[in-house]
Motif scaffolding. Structure first.
Motif, PDB file in Angstrom:
ATOM      1  N   SER A 161       0.805  -1.306   0.056  1.00 31.38           N
ATOM      2  CA  SER A 161       0.053   0.126   0.088  1.00 31.38           C
ATOM      3  C   SER A 161       0.845   1.048  -0.015  1.00 31.38           C
ATOM      4  O   SER A 161       1.986   1.253   0.611  1.00 31.38           O
ATOM      5  CB  SER A 161      -0.995   0.048   1.374  1.00 31.38           C
ATOM      6  OG  SER A 161      -2.006  -0.936   1.149  1.00 31.38           O
ATOM      7  N   GLY A 162       0.225   2.413  -0.370  1.00 31.74           N
ATOM      8  CA  GLY A 162       0.625   3.695  -0.009  1.00 31.74           C
ATOM      9  C   GLY A 162       0.360   4.236   1.209  1.00 31.74           C
ATOM     10  O   GLY A 162      -0.187   3.601   1.875  1.00 31.74           O
ATOM     11  N   THR A 163       0.557   5.345   1.601  1.00 29.41           N
ATOM     12  CA  THR A 163       0.162   6.212   2.431  1.00 29.41           C
ATOM     13  C   THR A 163      -0.683   7.616   2.030  1.00 29.41           C
ATOM     14  O   THR A 163      -0.547   7.997   0.585  1.00 29.41           O
ATOM     15  CB  THR A 163       1.197   6.437   3.585  1.00 29.41           C
ATOM     16  OG1 THR A 163       1.877   7.460   2.957  1.00 29.41           O
ATOM     17  CG2 THR A 163       1.990   5.443   3.973  1.00 29.41           C
ATOM     18  N   SER A 164      -1.178   8.249   2.924  1.00 33.88           N
ATOM     19  CA  SER A 164      -2.136   9.529   2.560  1.00 33.88           C
ATOM     20  C   SER A 164      -1.060  10.349   1.713  1.00 33.88           C
ATOM     21  O   SER A 164      -1.173  10.882   0.594  1.00 33.88           O
ATOM     22  CB  SER A 164      -2.524  10.172   3.634  1.00 33.88           C
ATOM     23  OG  SER A 164      -3.140  11.448   3.088  1.00 33.88           O
ATOM     24  N   GLY A 165       0.464  10.685   2.259  1.00 27.08           N
ATOM     25  CA  GLY A 165       1.106  11.438   1.776  1.00 27.08           C
ATOM     26  C   GLY A 165       2.109  11.084   0.855  1.00 27.08           C
ATOM     27  O   GLY A 165       3.069  11.656  -0.119  1.00 27.08           O
ATOM     28  N   ASN A 166       2.068   9.436   0.500  1.00 30.35           N
ATOM     29  CA  ASN A 166       2.964   8.689  -0.339  1.00 30.35           C
ATOM     30  C   ASN A 166       2.413   7.565  -0.819  1.00 30.35           C
ATOM     31  O   ASN A 166       2.666   6.461  -0.786  1.00 30.35           O
ATOM     32  CB  ASN A 166       4.200   8.122   0.471  1.00 30.35           C
ATOM     33  CG  ASN A 166       5.315   9.460   1.235  1.00 30.35           C
ATOM     34  OD1 ASN A 166       5.824   9.995   0.297  1.00 30.35           O
ATOM     35  ND2 ASN A 166       4.938   9.737   2.138  1.00 30.35           N
ATOM     36  N   PRO A 167       1.510   8.089  -1.895  1.00 33.93           N
ATOM     37  CA  PRO A 167       0.711   6.934  -2.507  1.00 33.93           C
ATOM     38  C   PRO A 167       1.535   6.339  -3.372  1.00 33.93           C
ATOM     39  O   PRO A 167       2.856   6.288  -3.954  1.00 33.93           O
ATOM     40  CB  PRO A 167      -0.255   7.753  -3.290  1.00 33.93           C
ATOM     41  CG  PRO A 167       0.125   8.856  -3.768  1.00 33.93           C
ATOM     42  CD  PRO A 167       1.179   9.572  -2.440  1.00 33.93           C
ATOM     43  N   VAL A 168       1.345   4.833  -3.896  1.00 34.30           N
ATOM     44  CA  VAL A 168       1.896   3.765  -4.866  1.00 34.30           C
ATOM     45  C   VAL A 168       1.107   4.025  -6.509  1.00 34.30           C
ATOM     46  O   VAL A 168       0.059   4.051  -6.447  1.00 34.30           O
ATOM     47  CB  VAL A 168       1.846   2.444  -4.097  1.00 34.30           C
ATOM     48  CG1 VAL A 168       2.520   1.754  -5.474  1.00 34.30           C
ATOM     49  CG2 VAL A 168       2.917   2.516  -3.060  1.00 34.30           C
ATOM     50  N   ALA A 169       2.004   4.578  -7.248  1.00 33.29           N
ATOM     51  CA  ALA A 169       1.781   4.812  -8.709  1.00 33.29           C
ATOM     52  C   ALA A 169       1.907   3.794  -9.580  1.00 33.29           C
ATOM     53  O   ALA A 169       3.241   3.623  -9.588  1.00 33.29           O
ATOM     54  CB  ALA A 169       1.733   6.230  -8.958  1.00 33.29           C
ATOM     55  N   PHE A 170       1.036   3.330 -10.523  1.00 34.57           N
ATOM     56  CA  PHE A 170       1.327   2.485 -11.774  1.00 34.57           C
ATOM     57  C   PHE A 170       0.882   3.021 -12.900  1.00 34.57           C
ATOM     58  O   PHE A 170      -0.246   3.461 -13.019  1.00 34.57           O
ATOM     59  CB  PHE A 170       0.641   1.181 -11.462  1.00 34.57           C
ATOM     60  CG  PHE A 170       0.919   0.096 -10.534  1.00 34.57           C
ATOM     61  CD1 PHE A 170       1.547  -0.835 -10.581  1.00 34.57           C
ATOM     62  CD2 PHE A 170       0.208   0.632  -9.180  1.00 34.57           C
ATOM     63  CE1 PHE A 170       2.169  -1.530  -9.563  1.00 34.57           C
ATOM     64  CE2 PHE A 170       0.703   0.045  -8.024  1.00 34.57           C
ATOM     65  CZ  PHE A 170       1.722  -1.231  -8.174  1.00 34.57           C
ATOM     66  N   VAL A 171       1.864   3.430 -13.873  1.00 33.85           N
ATOM     67  CA  VAL A 171       1.517   4.715 -14.702  1.00 33.85           C
ATOM     68  C   VAL A 171       2.106   4.252 -15.945  1.00 33.85           C
ATOM     69  O   VAL A 171       3.285   3.795 -16.112  1.00 33.85           O
ATOM     70  CB  VAL A 171       2.032   6.213 -14.386  1.00 33.85           C
ATOM     71  CG1 VAL A 171       1.521   7.178 -15.311  1.00 33.85           C
ATOM     72  CG2 VAL A 171       1.482   6.381 -12.833  1.00 33.85           C
ATOM     73  N   GLY A 172       1.397   4.330 -17.333  1.00 33.95           N
ATOM     74  CA  GLY A 172       1.755   4.404 -18.422  1.00 33.95           C
ATOM     75  C   GLY A 172       2.790   5.346 -18.859  1.00 33.95           C
ATOM     76  O   GLY A 172       2.478   6.525 -18.404  1.00 33.95           O
ATOM     77  N   TYR A 173       3.843   5.057 -19.474  1.00 34.97           N
ATOM     78  CA  TYR A 173       5.075   5.945 -19.985  1.00 34.97           C
ATOM     79  C   TYR A 173       4.241   7.096 -20.830  1.00 34.97           C
ATOM     80  O   TYR A 173       3.571   6.599 -21.724  1.00 34.97           O
ATOM     81  CB  TYR A 173       6.172   5.374 -20.611  1.00 34.97           C
ATOM     82  CG  TYR A 173       7.402   6.276 -20.985  1.00 34.97           C
ATOM     83  CD1 TYR A 173       8.119   6.525 -19.912  1.00 34.97           C
ATOM     84  CD2 TYR A 173       7.289   6.912 -22.219  1.00 34.97           C
ATOM     85  CE1 TYR A 173       9.060   7.434 -20.315  1.00 34.97           C
ATOM     86  CE2 TYR A 173       8.123   7.798 -22.569  1.00 34.97           C
ATOM     87  CZ  TYR A 173       9.235   8.174 -21.435  1.00 34.97           C
ATOM     88  OH  TYR A 173      10.294   9.063 -21.771  1.00 34.97           O
ATOM     89  N   PRO A 174       4.450   8.460 -20.767  1.00 31.33           N
ATOM     90  CA  PRO A 174       3.661   9.185 -21.652  1.00 31.33           C
ATOM     91  C   PRO A 174       3.727   9.151 -22.944  1.00 31.33           C
ATOM     92  O   PRO A 174       5.075   8.919 -23.569  1.00 31.33           O
ATOM     93  CB  PRO A 174       4.354  10.506 -21.224  1.00 31.33           C
ATOM     94  CG  PRO A 174       4.862  10.482 -19.876  1.00 31.33           C
ATOM     95  CD  PRO A 174       5.240   9.029 -19.872  1.00 31.33           C
ATOM     96  N   SER A 175       2.661   9.228 -23.716  1.00 31.28           N
ATOM     97  CA  SER A 175       2.664   8.991 -25.107  1.00 31.28           C
ATOM     98  C   SER A 175       2.905   7.414 -25.708  1.00 31.28           C
ATOM     99  O   SER A 175       2.997   7.444 -26.879  1.00 31.28           O
ATOM    100  CB  SER A 175       3.449  10.163 -25.966  1.00 31.28           C
ATOM    101  OG  SER A 175       3.196  11.175 -25.324  1.00 31.28           O
ATOM    102  N   GLU A 176       2.966   6.523 -24.485  1.00 30.49           N
ATOM    103  CA  GLU A 176       2.867   5.119 -25.188  1.00 30.49           C
ATOM    104  C   GLU A 176       1.914   4.495 -24.844  1.00 30.49           C
ATOM    105  O   GLU A 176       1.251   4.808 -24.075  1.00 30.49           O
ATOM    106  CB  GLU A 176       4.317   4.563 -24.664  1.00 30.49           C
ATOM    107  CG  GLU A 176       5.641   5.203 -25.058  1.00 30.49           C
ATOM    108  CD  GLU A 176       6.884   4.571 -24.598  1.00 30.49           C
ATOM    109  OE1 GLU A 176       8.015   4.913 -24.984  1.00 30.49           O
ATOM    110  OE2 GLU A 176       6.801   3.597 -23.891  1.00 30.49           O
ATOM    111  N   THR A 177       1.548   3.599 -25.620  1.00 26.32           N
ATOM    112  CA  THR A 177       0.252   2.532 -25.229  1.00 26.32           C
ATOM    113  C   THR A 177       0.779   1.396 -24.666  1.00 26.32           C
ATOM    114  O   THR A 177       1.510   0.566 -24.987  1.00 26.32           O
ATOM    115  CB  THR A 177      -0.378   2.124 -26.837  1.00 26.32           C
ATOM    116  OG1 THR A 177      -0.908   3.242 -27.513  1.00 26.32           O
ATOM    117  CG2 THR A 177      -1.316   1.167 -26.191  1.00 26.32           C
ATOM    118  N   VAL A 178       0.136   1.041 -23.455  1.00 33.48           N
ATOM    119  CA  VAL A 178       0.666   0.279 -22.415  1.00 33.48           C
ATOM    120  C   VAL A 178      -0.618  -0.545 -22.265  1.00 33.48           C
ATOM    121  O   VAL A 178      -1.559   0.047 -21.615  1.00 33.48           O
ATOM    122  CB  VAL A 178       1.105   0.763 -21.075  1.00 33.48           C
ATOM    123  CG1 VAL A 178       1.662  -0.185 -20.180  1.00 33.48           C
ATOM    124  CG2 VAL A 178       2.398   1.689 -21.534  1.00 33.48           C
TER     125      VAL A 178
END
Length: 277
Positions: A161-178
């Protein structure tokens, strides 16, 4: 005047990552203009990576979209945009903080830098509060740490898990199709440890998710006779994704996304091509 509606992430480091310029931030709004303008974060000018006007964002509605990378001048404060020759926008809050940035690719086997990305199977062991994972283009079809009810691209729980001030992020790289397409669920927010092993403060953004029964399982306890209100993941942020499900079996408890906890934000997503026919 231009207006900013929301961004994919609301916090992150301004160092580390690609060229040591910190996280990428994608934000959406209207009236940004066709010519590239300027963006500040906390009053400091940041690097504009991509500036897209209108329906060319890839979504069906004509939102404008800008991708920035923080860099040294960014500070905690508002993200604000000024179109070329125009007036400044409203501001939306962003917090500059510490945290790890990792890059992931299908062919990766390295430490998670942009030049030497890690394998998808290395993601779960590197989850700590505040981490941001950028997935490079391609179709991710495996189970890269699946411990939930069934199979999932990623199963998350209390320890990831993340926390309120430190969430965990799973993000597609900008301008790429993931694309995540494991044949089952993309994200299961209940780990194999039981009904209390739930993930909170998770961000999922800029991904195409193709599910069998659902794309995101929120982790709530819906077992017969044991249904519990607000028992799923809390404070989950889902931004700018595309969702499709095949509904390969008759499960009346399942939708494209099942929440089950408070504090979800579901913004700028597209749901399409759902169902087997």
């Amino acid at each position: 005047a231009p207006i900013i509606f929301y961004a994919d992430i609301g916090s992150g480091p301004k160092t580390g990552g690609e060229n040591n310029n910190g996280v990428y931030v994608t934000f959406y709004g209207r009236r940004f203009g066709s010519a590239t303008g300027s963006v500040t974060v906390g009053g400091g000018a940041v690097n504009v990576i991509n500036w897209t006007q209108g329906g060319t964002t890839g979504l069906r509605w004509p939102y404008d979209k800008v991708v920035i990378q923080l860099g040294a001048n960014a500070a905690t404060g508002n993200i604000m945009l000024t179109p070329s020759g125009g007036s400044p926008s409203n501001g939306i809050p962003f917090t500059v903080r510490s945290g790890n940035i990792f890059f992931v690719s299908l062919s990766g086997s390295g430490a998670g830098t942009v030049a030497d990305p890690m394998a998808p199977t290395s993601v779960i062991s590197n989850v700590t509060p505040g981490v941001v994972f950028y997935f490079r283009s391609g179709e991710y079809t495996g189970f890269y740490g699946s411990f939930g009810w069934g199979n999932a691209t990623f199963s998350l729980g209390y320890a990831t898990s993340g926390t309120s001030g430190n969430p965990v992020a799973f993000v597609g790289y900008p301008s790429e199709t993931v694309t995540f397409n494991c044949g089952d669920t993309s994200f299961d927010l209940r780990n194999g440890g039981g009904v209390t092993d739930i993930a909170d403060y998770i961000t999922i953004a800029n991904l195409t998710l193709i599910g069998y029964a659902d794309c995101i399982s929120g982790g709530a306890d819906t077992s017969a006779g044991n249904e519990k209100e607000n028992s799923g993941g809390h404070n989950i942020r889902v931004i700018g994704c595309i969702f499709s499900t095949t509904y390969g079996f008759n499960n009346t408890f399942t939708g494209v996304v099942s929440c089950g906890g408070d504090g979800w934000k579901f913004l700028g997503n597209e749901l399409k091509n759902n169902g087997s026919t």
